[in-house]
Design an enzyme around this catalytic site. Sequence first.
Site, PDB file in Angstrom:
ATOM      1  N   ASP A  67      -1.259  16.126  46.306  1.00 10.10           N
ATOM      2  CA  ASP A  67      -0.660  15.979  45.032  1.00 10.10           C
ATOM      3  C   ASP A  67       0.756  16.304  44.710  1.00 10.10           C
ATOM      4  O   ASP A  67       1.161  16.948  43.983  1.00 10.10           O
ATOM      5  CB  ASP A  67      -1.386  16.656  43.909  1.00 10.10           C
ATOM      6  CG  ASP A  67      -2.937  16.469  43.686  1.00 10.10           C
ATOM      7  OD1 ASP A  67      -3.292  15.353  44.079  1.00 10.10           O
ATOM      8  OD2 ASP A  67      -3.670  17.629  43.300  1.00 10.10           O
ATOM      9  N   GLU A 243      -4.355   8.076  36.226  1.00 11.51           N
ATOM     10  CA  GLU A 243      -4.141   9.355  36.313  1.00 11.51           C
ATOM     11  C   GLU A 243      -2.728   9.572  37.098  1.00 11.51           C
ATOM     12  O   GLU A 243      -2.144   8.822  37.717  1.00 11.51           O
ATOM     13  CB  GLU A 243      -5.162  10.195  36.963  1.00 11.51           C
ATOM     14  CG  GLU A 243      -5.409  10.086  38.553  1.00 11.51           C
ATOM     15  CD  GLU A 243      -6.697  10.762  38.928  1.00 11.51           C
ATOM     16  OE1 GLU A 243      -7.416  11.453  38.207  1.00 11.51           O
ATOM     17  OE2 GLU A 243      -6.887  10.609  40.278  1.00 11.51           O
TER      18      GLU A 243
END
Length: 572
Positions: A67, A243
């Site tokens: 991430d 997302e």
Amino acid sequence: MKKITMNSNLLKNKTSIFAAAALLSLTSISAQTFTDFQYKGNDKIYNDNPLKPDEFYSPILQGCYPDPSITKKGEDYYLVNSSFSMFPGVPIFTSKDLVNWKQVGHVLDRPSQLKVEKAGVSAGIYAPDIKYNKYNDTFYMITTQIASGIGNMVVKTKDPAKGWSEVQKLNFDGIDPSIFFDDDGKAYIVHNDAPPKGTEQYQGHRVIKMWDYDLEKDQVVAGSDKIIVNGGVDLSQKPIWIEGPHLYKYKGKYYLMCAEGGTGGNHSEVIFMSDSPKGPFVPAKNNPILTQRYFPRDRKEKVDWAGHADLVEGPNGQWYGVFLAIRPNVNNRVNHGRETFILPVDWSGTYPVFQNGLVPMKPKLKMPEGVQNQTGQNGFFPNGNFTYNDKLTDKNLDFRWIAMRGPRENFITTTKNGVKVNPMETNIKALAPVSSLFHRLQHEDFETSVTLDYKPKSEKELAGITLYQSETFNYVFGITKKDKDFYIVLERTEKGTSKLIASEKISLSKTIKFQVNGEKDEISFNYSLDSKNFKNLGGSVSGDILSTDVAGGFTGSLIGLYSTSSNDIVPN
């Protein structure tokens, strides 16, 4: 929000005092000192693809660094990653060229900021976003803390290497928030959320929501929320898990980039454009702009699961994107987790596109013009096949040494002979802080070793190495005691159920050296009583329980220097 605390020496001193007091109460327990740690990678992909002078490797951060988010101030780039229940949280790296990276610390380095004491290994910190606001010369890190009721939160600083503020809780639900600063000084937050109650059309249906952000109060403006993407690029196709959103402004237009398809084999990155920060956002016709989902499963030098990206303008005006992806091993397992990759981005057209982001990825990239590859030298983080040696004698251990669910300072003492890992009354299977100093697994084929000076006094004491995927999936390789004899033991824990693989009585006079070798998803645990001649314990065992596809969750595996006073491994 209170004024930014640029340095937290007082808090750290208090922590040290409490830790020292705790350590004084351990005098009845055997001392254990780890020294001469070595980690060495030997992956085929790097041996088969040596670098030329004008090349560098991607991933730029190997092992569990998922991430990624990136920002820029002047000539300095800063990059952060998810850290889940690892402590300290949110590793932060800096670079001037996007090739050579130094870790400058962690964003969340105090218990007041990171409350993960009872969190599972894949809870904690999800998807941090780092952004620099030039209008107030401040860095912001916004994230979701899945623990202790914190939820979405923000911290900030003037200098990312010198400490971050206390946590400001944000008043909205959902996950994956990111912050955007417009040219007029206004700020906005975008994030993933559930669709309005009663409108969910399928499992995995999510929306991207936007809020105005009050920079004085460090809080979203109540009632300003608006759904700017419903479902994904094309709701009729039932896209799942839109997302990881990021908002950018480029040549007068606003671009919203999101991950879509879930963080597994269908993962991708998609892009939308608008004339206004609040939409309407029009998806590019050529979405996705990054994915590896279309290619044969058995392809050579496979990279997969690519997505969850962030963009930044690089040196000489060339744009780049950092993103997560995995490199499965020969058995298609994901033992070292989701890693940080980078690709140049072509923004010559209306929408940005990752260069070679829609073909099978290669392990090497061309160096940006004028950059020299210094990875692994001069304090820069290594990549490729590298060796990391650490005598573990430095007062301030390397940033790559982390703990789980609590500060490492609570259980370690650094000495001129190495680091003492003072045992807690929890073992590696506990949903609690554990006395283990962890280093990320960064290769498919690896060798790691450490020397341990230790003599357990009872069967409740154990010290050694753990290969740790989670509290319910791990290996423990260590020394304990049974009656008056010392034993070396190897235990496998799968789905929380532990099984003794092997044990052997040993004559322990001096130190013991542990060695763990991994090769093509098989692991061997070896030990030496003279630091020269090694003996295997338990044969070759499977690396399956170290893989995300077996153990679940979001983390890669860790190598731990482990000690406990609650050992439950009973030698044969």
